[in-house]
Design an enzyme around this catalytic site. Structure first.
Site, PDB file in Angstrom:
ATOM      1  N   GLU A  42       3.828   3.547   5.465  1.00 26.93           N
ATOM      2  CA  GLU A  42       2.386   3.426   5.660  1.00 26.93           C
ATOM      3  C   GLU A  42       1.923   2.062   6.167  1.00 26.93           C
ATOM      4  O   GLU A  42       0.815   1.935   6.671  1.00 26.93           O
ATOM      5  CB  GLU A  42       1.632   3.771   4.372  1.00 26.93           C
ATOM      6  N   ASN A  70      -2.478   5.258   1.009  1.00 29.39           N
ATOM      7  CA  ASN A  70      -3.882   5.108   1.384  1.00 29.39           C
ATOM      8  C   ASN A  70      -4.083   4.430   2.737  1.00 29.39           C
ATOM      9  O   ASN A  70      -5.135   4.590   3.367  1.00 29.39           O
ATOM     10  CB  ASN A  70      -4.632   4.320   0.303  1.00 29.39           C
ATOM     11  N   HIS A  71      -3.090   3.665   3.233  1.00 29.94           N
ATOM     12  CA  HIS A  71      -3.247   3.000   4.519  1.00 29.94           C
ATOM     13  C   HIS A  71      -2.864   3.887   5.709  1.00 29.94           C
ATOM     14  O   HIS A  71      -2.951   3.442   6.857  1.00 29.94           O
ATOM     15  CB  HIS A  71      -2.423   1.716   4.566  1.00 29.94           C
ATOM     16  N   HIS A 180       2.242   7.135  -4.765  1.00 30.65           N
ATOM     17  CA  HIS A 180       1.683   5.898  -4.208  1.00 30.65           C
ATOM     18  C   HIS A 180       0.502   5.492  -5.074  1.00 30.65           C
ATOM     19  O   HIS A 180      -0.604   6.022  -4.940  1.00 30.65           O
ATOM     20  CB  HIS A 180       1.244   6.165  -2.764  1.00 30.65           C
TER      21      HIS A 180
END
Length: 286
Positions: A42, A70-71, A180
């Site tokens: 990510e 999330n990225h 994550h």
């Protein structure tokens, strides 16, 4: 006992991470005779998100599946690949309508042993403590595995209906989970909830490798965080001075990847194909 081996590699951070992955992962696969490899990518594109070229490099280095977090949304032009390329995952517990998929089932022959296919199920989940609001990772895991004939064992869920069966004697797949998440407590909680139902549960996101790798009571291998793959002399792979400036002034300076000698971090686990239970887990830190 029929053992299979899997390698899971921590977050790849920018060009330093890509370069050390390309240099070291093929040798690690040979050294451990790994049957399956998952890499969290990510942060591969300059430290934030992915691009088509960075994904291509990770797959070419030996990854069977590329997980994220999330990225993964940072590069909007990458979003079509989340839907079009099944080997790239985003966390499964984003609300309906988010691009891409959060799990994949891949059947793969063992190296030099054609005709012995092994079914792998990889699930990518994201935590909720100190993270963007997403759906429940516990219920999302139950929903995904329910599609594959698994059920939630009542021993792990006091709120479950009493007619649910106990932990299965044999898993249909070698089941790997990349969680994550930020909080150690949340990561350990999910691991114990999945104990006996997943072969290997690993944490990603914090970029700091933990020293708590172990086999849980019902046979699931676990580590709180794989660490990261990138420049080892920065702060979580990012430029030290920029990180210090942000911490000291609370001004959100634009982050940049650190330079210098890189590291590759992760784990290798041995799993009994007959039961789906892990028999060993070892940290990788090169």
């Amino acid at each position: 006992m029929f053992l299979v081996r899997t390698i899971m590699i921590g977050d790849v951070v920018g060009d330093p991470g890509l370069e050390v992955l390309e240099a070291k992962l093929p040798g690690l696969i040979r050294e451990y005779e790994a049957d399956f490899v998952v890499v969290n990518g990510e942060n591969a594109a300059d430290g934030f998100g992915m691009t088509e070229p960075t994904l291509t490099r990770i797959l070419a280095a030996g990854a069977d599946v590329v997980s994220s977090g999330n990225h993964v949304w940072e590069k909007r032009e990458f979003w079509p690949l989340l839907t079009g390329e099944k080997r790239i995952l985003r966390p499964a517990n984003y609300p309906a309508g988010a691009p891409g998929r959060g799990w994949v089932e891949i059947t793969k022959d063992r190296e030099n042993t054609p005709g012995s296919p092994i079914p792998w199920l990889v699930i990518n989940l994201q935590g909720r403590d100190f993270m963007p609001a997403v759906d429940c990772p516990f219920r999302t895991f139950d929903a995904i595995t329910g599609l594959h004939g698994y059920t939630s064992p009542k021993a792990h869920d006091p709120l479950a209906p009493p007619n649910l069966p106990e932990i299965p004697d044999k898993l249909q797949h070698i089941l790997l989970v990349d969680f994550h998440a930020e909080a150690t407590r949340e990561k350990e909680s999910l691991a114990f909830y999945l104990d006996g139902r997943a072969s290997l549960v690993v944490g990603t996101h914090t970029h700091v490798q933990t020293a708590d790798e172990r086999i849980l009571p019902q046979g699931t291998a676990y580590i709180t965080d794989l660490g990261m793959t990138g420049a080892g002399n920065g702060i979580i792979g990012m430029d030290t001075q920029i990180c210090l400036n942000r911490a000291r002034t609370q001004v959100t300076y634009r982050m940049e990847c650190a330079k210098g000698p890189p590291v590759i971090q992760g784990v290798v686990a041995e799993i009994d194909r007959e039961t789906g239970k892990a028999v060993s887990i070892k940290r990788i830190n090169r």
